[in-house]
Design a protein around this motif. Structure first.
Motif, PDB file in Angstrom:
ATOM      1  N   ASN A 111       0.695  -1.086   0.007  1.00 39.43           N
ATOM      2  CA  ASN A 111      -0.001   0.111   0.089  1.00 39.43           C
ATOM      3  C   ASN A 111       0.869   1.132   0.001  1.00 39.43           C
ATOM      4  O   ASN A 111       0.560   2.268  -0.875  1.00 39.43           O
ATOM      5  N   ALA A 115       0.365   3.371  -3.463  1.00 39.19           N
ATOM      6  CA  ALA A 115      -0.826   4.430  -3.270  1.00 39.19           C
ATOM      7  C   ALA A 115      -0.057   5.651  -2.602  1.00 39.19           C
ATOM      8  O   ALA A 115      -0.431   6.700  -3.071  1.00 39.19           O
ATOM      9  N   ALA A 180      -5.457   7.417  -5.479  1.00 43.31           N
ATOM     10  CA  ALA A 180      -4.565   6.573  -5.872  1.00 43.31           C
ATOM     11  C   ALA A 180      -5.416   6.168  -7.237  1.00 43.31           C
ATOM     12  O   ALA A 180      -4.548   6.232  -8.322  1.00 43.31           O
TER      13      ALA A 180
END
Length: 298
Positions: A111, A115, A180
């Motif tokens: 993540n 992102a 994102a």
């Protein structure tokens, strides 16, 4: 001064420096040590010559080089983790990898790099965020003097990533998942990447698109300037050395994550990803070496 880090590649990247200190101990070396930093730099970005892989030294074909890598990787994984998901490629996309049925893969450990990091980079590119400005200047709560640069280069773990997420959401008024998707994933064609119940999922093909973009000459959606600034030492004399989120590692690589892990090597124009089925232990290093270590030649 030493920074705390549990990232395996951070330890690997400074291992050469530790050996250098031990070797010079009897000589009474002291003060800022250019030789030590040179050894760390060598671990991060090897010089040419014997340390350069075959395609760079001899000009032999890309196909032969990839075949060597695939053979080594498969040999490593057959015994250690035969069901692991993996891929190796370059700016032109996938070169080789495990079987892919297109199913979304749990990628929560990635993540921050999939992102948070690219979204922060997009805010820097549009001058909505300056890395060295205290976060309190943007109206967010943070210890006095803390900047985005501190969080990206001097901090690890979920607290730093959560702080960066709050910062991005505060500056834009949108949740990270939306930021994102609209700023990074959709422009790259990563249509299968999404958050579900707070966990990030992405098919292997989307991960290939993302990593290939980071080595490509394309300047959108992740700018070349942001990638270049991130893949260089940003911690000065502090150890372990770090870039912006990314960790330097041997064989000219930069990495993020532990299980799963992604690697980039601008020098070798190669990326790799490993999603193991169990805690990888030494498999991470063995896989990395199989992909990036130069093959010895007479």
């Amino acid at each position: 001064m030493t920074l705390q880090s549990d990232h395996p590649d951070a330890a690997d990247a400074t291992d050469a420096a530790g050996r250098a200190r031990a070797a010079r101990g009897a000589e009474g070396a002291c003060g800022p040590d250019a030789a030590e930093r040179a050894e760390v730099a060598e671990a991060v970005e090897p010089a040419g010559g014997a340390g350069t892989d075959r395609s760079e030294r001899t000009g032999l074909g890309h196909v032969a080089d990839v075949a060597d890598v695939v053979g080594r990787v498969r040999g490593v994984l057959e015994s250690a983790d035969p069901d692991a998901v993996w891929a190796v490629g370059g700016a032109d996309g996938l070169h080789a990898g495990s079987a892919d049925d297109g199913a979304p893969l749990e990628a929560g450990g990635l993540n921050p790099v999939l992102a948070v990091w690219p979204v922060i980079g997009s805010l820097v590119a549009e001058e909505a965020l300056r890395l060295h400005t205290p976060l309190t200047a943007y109206g967010t709560e943070a210890p006095a003097g803390t900047t985005a640069h501190h969080l990206l280069s001097h901090s690890t773990g979920p607290e730093a990533h959560a702080a960066l997420t709050r910062l991005a959401e505060h500056l834009t008024g949108s949740p990270l998942a939306q930021l994102a998707a609209t700023r990074i994933w959709h422009p790259l064609g990563m249509t299968g990447t999404r958050f579900a119940d707070g966990t990030l999922y992405a098919p292997l093909a989307d991960l290939v698109r993302f990593l290939s973009h980071l080595l490509s000459p394309a300047d959108h959606p992740v700018t070349r300037a942001w990638i270049t600034e991130s893949l260089r030492i940003r911690t000065g004399e502090l150890t372990p050395a770090r870039g912006l989120l990314w960790h330097p590692a041997p064989h000219g690589t930069w990495s993020y994550g532990e299980a799963p892990t992604v690697w980039l090597s601008p020098r070798r124009h190669r990326w790799a990803i490993l999603l193991p089925t169990h805690p990888p232990g030494s498999l991470r290093q063995t896989f990395r070496n199989s992909v990036f270590a130069p093959t010895p030649y007479p």
